[in-house]
Write an enzyme that holds these catalytic residues in place. Structure first.
Site, short mmCIF file in Angstrom:
data_model
loop_
_atom_site.label_atom_id
_atom_site.label_comp_id
_atom_site.label_asym_id
_atom_site.label_seq_id
_atom_site.Cartn_x
_atom_site.Cartn_y
_atom_site.Cartn_z
CB SER A 537 -0.97 -0.05 1.18
OG SER A 537 -1.99 0.90 1.04
CG ASP A 623 -7.16 -2.25 -3.20
OD1 ASP A 623 -7.81 -1.54 -2.41
OD2 ASP A 623 -5.94 -2.45 -3.09
CG HIS A 658 -5.82 -2.44 0.38
ND1 HIS A 658 -5.17 -1.78 -0.63
CD2 HIS A 658 -5.18 -2.08 1.54
CE1 HIS A 658 -4.20 -1.03 -0.13
NE2 HIS A 658 -4.18 -1.20 1.18
#
Length: 683
Positions: A537, A623, A658
């Site tokens: 991320s 995501d 995610h």
């Protein structure tokens, strides 16, 4: 091994201009204009081709991946259970059964009656490719169960209420829930939050059980600032329900009586730039921790009848960073950090005296765990270090006693005496002292002949604790030292440590990671090219910036769901990640300086014609945080631009979001894939 020719994404002319600067983006087309519905055949064909290329690489390494997976799986107790936690007249716990992917949730009465299965995640998941239980909450009368479930990775959760007597679902309250549901004390209603089309938690609502969910009452809707998100919580003493709204640097809290949630909201203190605070309630007062008056936060209290008038209870400190509070009957419990190490503190309401829960290791991670009751007999804690498996304690403040309730079992065996954990300090280029937690085998030589794996995040004030992990032993036992770099952007050394890695100081984060790498090489942990790095991320953005700056240091880099198309994303206020993130990265729409800074380090925009290390890049089609086209565009530009023939793999989970694949074994298998990639690139 011989791989097929890697996929090549077509370049299609596209550009935009901001602040007098033209930006070319020939892979812009990889963003399906119908997102979140991805139906463009050209886009899907390219993603499938990249996944096929990943599978072609994986084929000859299936044996290594399977060995790693089974090795890591062997360290996990398959039929494991949590320690039962008392809440009212019941004990609650969860467990895994042998061979299952997901948890089972149980309870039994304190009188010792037969245990009751209240929720089986495995049965609920069925044959779905993805399943995530976001929240589970029993009503105060213990008759109803509320769950939030995401079945595609989009992080839009179905809020479902179940009758625990019959095991039947009685209503679906919303299909776009998020966060934690809050039951009213009379168990007749529930407060919940919902996301809008831009995946922003924008309102809190109250639903009375048995009514039409479409008629739920909106308690608060955030209309003033599209960067603010809404959440709901209850006071520990059950007297109030708090409705909070905020972004990454500012908060505003309101409350209602918990037994009358549709009453007019009372504002605690109006939002101000850079003012953060959170509330709890006990003994007829609000208890507030806030950065008002000190960057490392302090604790205040207030009369609910006059909530904006705050009285200091615990002063701010340059040494002690206050991270959270809980207002229980006998103590205000405080989570803090001193010199990067967790501190668990209990404050007596009458005397103001503060006691510290004692821990003896030089480096560790600890936290309060659960503690749902207002007046518990003991406080539940968790503890581990990089060499000490997770331990669950009850702390009895009356005699300052820690009772060990459970120590994490390692079925395949674990000898802590073979390993050592170290706290190393590396000088950054600007003189900052960067702490690094390292795990290695005692017999690993520090003469540069070894291998090194470095992990970091470095954003949003999120620290990566020096906690225990069974998975990383598979690298350490193969000659790697495993390092966690506590770089700026996290709050490891206090809130200022976070501030020193955001906005105009963002590049400190990237420089810290590179400087830590060079510093550990100088200390003999490895040599250049025999270092692996991983981040996800915002940590994936870190990986992108690092390989642009100093790719020659690394022999393998894993970038999971990487936030790498930073400039374009921060220029698009229709994306869920964008408005709430401007306080972290800057707003390039209105601020030319922010635009130029983002453009200078955005990993996608700074790929150049030079060698790059071997890269494994992952993403998720659903995501909502880091959209699938960010890793995809980055991989496409790297393929077209880099001058080396090093391996570059892109894996897009077509049925996940995610967090990658759901289920404990599916997610563990992805760890095995990543470690196999590292091991095949650094022998």
């Amino acid at each position: 091994m011989t791989l097929p020719t890697p996929p090549v994404a077509e370049q299609r002319p596209y550009s935009y201009e901001r602040h007098g600067v033209r930006v070319d983006d020939p892979w812009h087309w990889l963003r399906d204009q119908g997102y979140p519905n991805v139906t463009d055949e050209d886009v899907l064909d390219y993603l499938k081709a990249e996944n096929a290329y990943f599978e072609a690489w994986k084929g000859p390494h299936e044996g290594l991946i399977e060995d790693l997976f089974q090795e890591m799986k062997g360290r996990i107790k398959e039929d494991d259970a949590s320690v039962p936690l008392k809440n009212g007249d019941w004990l609650y716990w969860s467990e895994f059964k042998t061979g299952t992917q997901y948890r089972l949730w149980h309870r039994k009465r304190l009188d010792g009656s037969q245990a009751q299965l209240i929720y089986d995640e495995n049965a609920e998941a069925g044959d779905r490719d993805y399943f995530k239980l976001g929240a589970i909450s029993v009503s105060r009368d213990a008759k109803l169960l509320a769950t939030l479930v995401d079945d595609n990775g989009s992080e839009r959760f179905k809020l479902i209420v179940r009758d625990l007597a019959t095991g039947k679902d009685i209503e679906t309250v919303t299909d776009v829930g998020i966060g934690e549901p809050v039951w009213t004390p009379d168990s007749k209603g529930i407060v919940f939050t919902e996301v809008n089309d831009q995946w922003r938690s924008y309102r809190a609502r109250y639903h009375r059980i048995g009514d039409d969910p479409a008629k739920a009452v909106t308690l608060y809707e955030e209309k003033d600032d599209i960067a603010f998100s809404v959440s709901a919580d209850r006071a520990t003493d059950d007297s109030l329900i708090f409705i909070s709204t905020g972004n990454n640097s500012s908060t505003e809290v309101r409350f209602v009586p918990a037994n009358d949630p549709t009453a007019p909201l009372t504002l605690v203190r109006a939002r101000q730039p850079e003012l953060e605070y959170q509330c709890d309630a006990a003994h007829g007062r609000l208890w507030i921790y806030t950065n008002n008056g000190h960057v490392n936060f302090r604790v205040m209290s207030a009369d609910p009848a006059n909530p904006g008038e705050w009285r200091e209870e615990v002063a701010g400190s340059d040494q002690t960073y206050i991270r959270g509070i809980g207002a229980h009957r006998d103590h205000l419990i405080i989570s803090a950090r001193v010199d990067g190490l967790d501190q668990l503190l209990l404050r007596d309401y009458a005397t103001g005296e503060i006691e510290r829960v004692p821990f003896t290791e030089a480096s560790y991670s600890a936290g309060f765990a659960g503690n749902p009751e207002y007046a518990p007999d003991a406080y539940r804690l968790t503890y581990s270090s990089m060499v000490t498996p997770a331990t669950t304690y009850d702390y009895h403040p009356a005699d300052r006693r820690l009772d060990v309730l459970k120590v994490q079992e390692i079925p395949s065996g674990y000898d802590a005496s073979l390993y050592v954990t170290e706290r190393v300090t590396i000088d950054a280029r600007d003189g900052a002292k960067i702490p690094v937690s390292v795990l290695r085998r005692k017999d690993m030589p520090l003469d540069g002949s070894g291998k090194l794996f470095i992990y970091a995040y470095g954003a949003y004030g999120i620290a990566i604790p020096p906690a225990f992990s069974t998975s990383r032993l598979s690298l350490v036992d193969r000659g790697f030292a495993y390092a966690i770099a506590h770089i700026r952007g996290g709050d490891d050394l206090g809130y200022q440590w976070f501030l020193d890695g955001k906005l105009k100081k963002r590049t400190n984060t990237f420089n810290d990671f590179v400087d830590v790498t060079r510093g550990l090489i100088a200390k003999g942990y490895a040599s250049a090219g025999r270092v692996a790095a991983q981040g996800g991320s915002a940590g994936g953005e870190l990986m992108g910036a690092v390989v642009n700056q100093a790719g020659e240091l690394y022999g393998a880099v894993v970038a999971d769901v990487p936030f790498v198309d930073v400039l374009a994303t921060m220029l698009d206020d229709t994306l869920p990640l964008t408005p709430g993130e401007w306080t972290e990265w800057g707003n390039p729409i209105t601020d030319p300086d922010a635009f130029h800074l983002l453009k200078s380090y955005s990993p996608y925009d700074n790929v150049t014609a030079k060698p790059y290390p071997p890269l494994l890049i992952t993403g998720g089609l659903h995501d909502p945080r880091v959209t699938y086209w960010e890793p995809t565009k980055w991989a496409a530009r790297l393929r077209a631009t880099k001058t080396d023939d090093h391996l570059l793999l892109l894996k897009i989970n077509m049925g996940a979001g995610h967090g990658g694949k759901s289920g404990r074994w599916n997610s563990l298998y992805e760890v095995a894939e990543a470690y196999a990639f590292v091991l095949t690139q650094i022998d």
